[in-house]
Design an enzyme around this catalytic site. Structure first.
Site: not given
Ligand code: ADP
Length: 504
Positions: A88, A147, A370, A451-452
């Protein structure tokens, strides 16, 4: 597209003032040291989201000082708790030339309430730190965790991050915040708005409007502490899995999971993965034709309850043709170490680790980047299959292997998919980020929002939330202008720009 220009001379004066107020040790301006705050998943070597400096306050008062100085000089700040928001933007700001407010030195677990099951943490408290503190107190309480264990409770929760126990909806686990407002004033939310209130971290509402949500995915304040709900250690914990081969089996699996989640047979947040993540042992499966899926979920409670729930799970999920179902039963007191069990067993028991990072490094080696694409939909089997097919089709169109990690809530699902790339390969990296835009448009056109998102796509995603010609954005801009008239805090976060930087 907004391209704000930062006044470098004003930034230099603000850095000087912050150095004088907090001491030289609190400010980093060395270019090489600042490279640490670049987004590791952006084009390697690119400087277009560099910070001008990083300031590390050690107390709430120092945060207030930093905010006041930023106002005096009219310079932009960008806040991170630990800056591990990889995928992000990491610690990188939306606006290049911002001063990074790095809160990782404010890392105290202020309280663990053993009766009521909550912790109070500062922004720099990592999942590792909170879970160590809980173990040191006897391990009667578990925290939900994401995670990877290296990020912070505060940063992850403010981003609506997700975990995998009963309290895996991290945005909803916050109970009572303390916030430095953009004018430097300190505010406490909920019951905390009353001096000496005893229910600040247990009663989730306010007297009057509840404002906690205004500080999530937002540039309305710097959160300096939160109350955080914990889960009582269960007598027994079953780490369960279900495998199937064939996308169409998603339909009965999802519909049965919804039933089992709504009646609370399953009361954690399950995860359905393809290619990476669920039941992750060894290599990711990035064969584009593969339709192998792995679901993980957990059962918690007294032995009798877990045994009975498992029988129901076997009867309902086990009846679906083409699935294999299994479970491992643990005592609540078993703390599964890195050499025991697999990631799924640990993460659903609130045991933080870094093992998943290894898996994510397989595609392109240690530098693998990623980009996650995460539309939200209703938890209905046919809808989920349609979303998966739509997204998978777009991946095929771009020639990318489809890797997915779907996060189930009792009535909704976040259909996360992941594109891997090597940030050292500039053309490929840019192509991956470019692929995001048609995916975003396609899914938004069919009624699915994200959502983000990461710093490069914040405007594009905000554009998709377009009801009544962006009434929500206008409302948030009105609030932003009122609470942050100088536009110093997190400009552009989630597409909300302060007045002085809007050029729409
Ligand atoms: P992580 O916990 O994963 O390291 P970060 O610290 O990178 O998370 O924070 C993620 C995002 O959340 C940041 O980019 C910022 O926009 C926001 N954020 C983080 N900490 C705070 C805070 N204390 N107050 C306000 N916003 C924050």
């Amino acid at each position: 597209m907004v391209t704000p220009v930062v006044d470098a001379a004003a930034v230099a004066r603000a850095i000087e003032a912050m150095t004088a107020a907090l001491g030289g040790d609190a400010i980093q301006t060395d270019r090489a040291a600042l490279d640490e705050f670049r987004d590791p998943f952006w084009v390697r070597g690119a400087d277009d989201h560099d910070v001008a400096a990083a300031v590390m306050p050690k107390s709430v008062e120092e945060v207030q000082t930093v905010v006041r100085i930023a106002n005096e000089h009219g310079v932009p700040l960008w806040t991170v708790s630990t800056g591990r928001n990889y995928g992000y933007g990491g610690a990188a700001p939306r606006v290049a030339g911002s001063i990074l407010v790095n809160l990782s030195a404010m890392n105290k677990v202020l309280e663990i309430n053993e009766d009521l099951g909550y912790a109070v943490v500062e922004p720099g408290v990592r999942w590792f730190d909170l879970c160590d503190a809980l173990e040191e107190q006897g391990g009667k309480w578990w925290s939900s965790i994401p995670d990877l264990g290296w990020g912070s409770v505060v940063g992850n929760s403010l981003e609506y991050g997700r975990g995998h126990t009963r309290y895996g909806s991290h945005g909803s686990n916050i109970c009572g915040m303390e916030v430095v407002l953009p004018n430097g004033e300190l505010m406490r939310t909920g019951m905390g708005a009353m001096n000496g209130n005893k229910a600040w971290h247990v009663y989730p509402f306010s007297y009057g409007p509840s404002v906690d949500g205004l500080f999530m995915q937002s540039g309305m304040g710097i959160v300096t502490r939160i109350g955080w709900r914990l889960m009582p250690r269960p007598e027994k914990y079953a780490s369960c899995w279900l495998h199937f081969d064939g996308d169409e089996i998603i339909v009965p699996v999802i519909d049965t999971m919804r039933e089992l989640m709504l009646d609370e047979t399953i009361n954690n947040y399950p995860f359905l993965g393809r290619g990476v993540a669920a039941n992750a042992e060894g290599q990711p499966d990035l064969d584009p034709t593969s339709q192998k899926w792995a679901l993980r979920f957990a059962l918690y409670g007294y032995e009798e309850i877990v045994t009975a729930k498992w029988r129901i799970v076997e009867r309902k999920l086990g009846a679906i043709p083409g699935v294999q179902l299994g479970m491992k039963l643990y005592d609540g007191t078993d703390r599964v170490g890195p050499d025991q069990g697999i990631h799924d067993d640990r993460v659903q028991a609130g045991i933080p680790g870094m093992e998943l990072l290894d898996l994510y490094k397989v595609p392109f080696g240690p530098d693998t980047g990623h980009l996650d694409f995460s539309p939200v939909g209703p938890l209905v089997g046919t809808e989920v299959l349609a979303m998966v097919r739509r997204v998978r089709g777009l991946y095929e169109q771009f020639g990318e292997p489809y890797a997915a990690g779907l996060m189930l809530l009792p009535t909704s699902i976040i259909v996360v998919s992941v594109m891997f790339f090597d940030p050292k390969d500039e053309a490929k990296t840019r192509a991956i980020y470019d692929n995001y835009d048609p995916m975003l448009k396609a899914l938004a056109g069919e009624g699915y929002g994200l959502y983000r998102t990461n710093i490069y796509k914040m405007d594009a995603v905000a554009d998709t939330f377009d009801f009544n010609d962006h009434a929500m954005r206008r409302f948030l801009e009105t609030l932003k202008d009122a609470v942050d008239p100088n536009g110093i805090l997190q400009a552009g976060k989630q597409g909300i720009w302060p007045k002085g930087m809007r050029d729409r």
